[in-house]
Design an enzyme around this catalytic site. Structure first.
Site, short mmCIF file in Angstrom:
data_model
loop_
_atom_site.label_atom_id
_atom_site.label_comp_id
_atom_site.label_asym_id
_atom_site.label_seq_id
_atom_site.Cartn_x
_atom_site.Cartn_y
_atom_site.Cartn_z
N THR A 127 4.82 -10.81 -1.03
CA THR A 127 5.82 -11.01 0.01
C THR A 127 5.45 -12.16 0.94
O THR A 127 4.27 -12.49 1.10
CB THR A 127 5.95 -9.73 0.85
OG1 THR A 127 6.77 -9.96 2.00
CG2 THR A 127 4.58 -9.25 1.34
N ASP A 128 6.45 -12.74 1.59
CA ASP A 128 6.20 -13.78 2.58
C ASP A 128 5.52 -13.25 3.83
O ASP A 128 4.95 -14.01 4.62
CB ASP A 128 7.50 -14.51 2.95
CG ASP A 128 8.61 -13.59 3.44
OD1 ASP A 128 8.39 -12.37 3.59
OD2 ASP A 128 9.74 -14.10 3.66
N GLU A 129 5.54 -11.94 4.03
CA GLU A 129 4.96 -11.36 5.25
C GLU A 129 3.45 -11.55 5.36
O GLU A 129 2.88 -11.39 6.44
CB GLU A 129 5.31 -9.88 5.34
CG GLU A 129 6.78 -9.64 5.53
CD GLU A 129 7.10 -8.20 5.88
OE1 GLU A 129 6.63 -7.72 6.92
OE2 GLU A 129 7.80 -7.56 5.09
N TYR A 151 1.15 -3.20 6.73
CA TYR A 151 1.75 -3.43 5.42
C TYR A 151 1.40 -4.81 4.90
O TYR A 151 0.93 -4.99 3.77
CB TYR A 151 3.27 -3.25 5.47
CG TYR A 151 4.00 -3.99 4.36
CD1 TYR A 151 3.75 -3.67 3.03
CD2 TYR A 151 4.90 -5.01 4.64
CE1 TYR A 151 4.39 -4.36 2.00
CE2 TYR A 151 5.54 -5.69 3.63
CZ TYR A 151 5.29 -5.36 2.31
OH TYR A 151 5.91 -6.03 1.30
N LYS A 155 -0.92 -6.01 1.65
CA LYS A 155 -0.43 -6.89 0.59
C LYS A 155 -1.28 -8.15 0.48
O LYS A 155 -1.58 -8.62 -0.62
CB LYS A 155 1.04 -7.27 0.84
CG LYS A 155 2.04 -6.17 0.55
CD LYS A 155 2.00 -5.71 -0.90
CE LYS A 155 2.53 -6.75 -1.86
NZ LYS A 155 2.54 -6.25 -3.27
#
Length: 337
Positions: A127-129, A151, A155
């Site tokens: 993810t970009d997060e 989260y 990741k």
């Protein structure tokens, strides 16, 4: 090709499975797919019902953290596409241990099995997060990771672990990082299905803070096509960004959803902002475009209209899931990834 898809009963994973078995992705015709899924609250066998009788499909109920289950599932596979993860930001703020266990330990368990069974390629979906927040411009694949919530941190840990297995052991690993996904079969705790299903029932919807947080929106079909391109032709040990090309503030997204559902702003509740809420995400997709020819094909306006129509026509799918989601918390809050 024999493909193991972890988390294949979830939103994005199930789309990848359905599209693969239907031959809708480049080079996917004739593939055999094994799904490994724990079927937690967001995993749903109904997502796979359209292909349950297709030749070459097999389902394994199991946990990616269980070495014995994982070893049996990985044995005989050509490639692994790893979607399985805890993904809901709000839940990670109150149960971070679950996110570390699934996202980091589960990934390590799979990597060990892939190495042992000499899997040809391991695609790790991220993810970009993991980058944190960016005020201006866009992140490239070389940008240092700087996650702000549990989260995203879990990741990020799984990303660097996967790449370490390439550098240390020579395992053929590619990592993909995507922007916000939308489309059919998305669990109704995420912002678009939450807002749509609430508005279809004349319920109210919550908007975090000042609503000016910005996200890029990517249709799940474009995301899965990008993953397939990486699976086929990505370079080992590389990271690829997959974006949708439509950046909106949460206020702008809310306005479009209200219009699509025939509701007004009086249906919106302003709620306090969540902890660690990143202001803006933006991925530079030059690399995947230049190397693999990826470009999003689904216009956001058309894709959103089709998504709203799908939820309007598929109450039997989402009503039980909304009850499950609301049972876990007093009021469902959206995840504006």
């Amino acid at each position: 090709m024999r493909i193991l898809v972890t988390g294949g009963a979830g939103f994005i994973g199930s789309h990848f499975v359905r599209a693969t078995l239907r031959g809708q992705l480049p080079g996917s015709a004739g593939s055999q797919v094994t799904v490994l899924d724990k079927l937690t609250y967001s995993g749903n066998l109904a997502n796979l019902a359209p292909v349950a009788g297709v030749d070459g499909y097999r389902f394994v109920h199991g946990d990616t953290c269980d070495p014995e289950v994982v070893d049996r599932a990985v044995a005989g596979q050509d490639v692994v596409v790893h979607f399985a993860a805890e993904t809901h930001v709000d839940r990670s703020l109150v149960a971070a241990d679950q996110f570390v266990r699934t996202n980091v330990l589960g990934t390590q368990t799979l990597l060990e099995a892939a190495l042992r069974h000499r899997v040809r390629r391991f695609v790790h979906v991220s993810t970009d997060e993991v980058y944190g927040s960016i005020e201006h411009g866009s992140w490239t694949e070389q940008t240092p990771l700087s996650p702000n919530v549990p989260y995203a941190a879990a990741k990020a840990g799984s990303d660097v672990l996967a790449l370490a297995y390439h550098r240390s052991f020579g395992l053929d690993v590619c990592v993909t990082r995507c922007t916000n996904n939308y489309g059919p079969y998305q669990f109704p705790e995420k912002v678009i299905p939450l807002f749509v299903t609430n508005l279809l029932d004349a319920r109210r919807v919550p908007l975090y803070g000042d609503g000016r947080n910005r996200r890029d929106w990517l249709h799940v079909a474009d995301h899965c096509r990008g993953i397939q391109l990486v699976l086929q032709d990505g370079r080992a040990g590389e990271v690829y960004h997959i974006g949708g090309g439509t950046e909106l503030s949460n206020i702008e997204l809310t306005g479009r959803l209200l219009e699509a559902c025939g509701a007004g702003w009086d249906a919106v509740d302003r709620v306090p902002d969540r902890q660690g809420h990143d202001r803006r995400y933006s991925l530079d997709t030059t690399k995947i475009t230049r190397e693999l020819g990826y470009r999003p094909q689904i216009d956001f306006t058309e894709g959103l209209a089709a998504t709203v129509a799908w939820y309007r026509e598929n109450r039997a799918w989402w009503e039980p899931l909304r009850e499950r989601a609301t049972a876990r918390q007093r009021r469902p809050e959206p995840t504006f990834h």
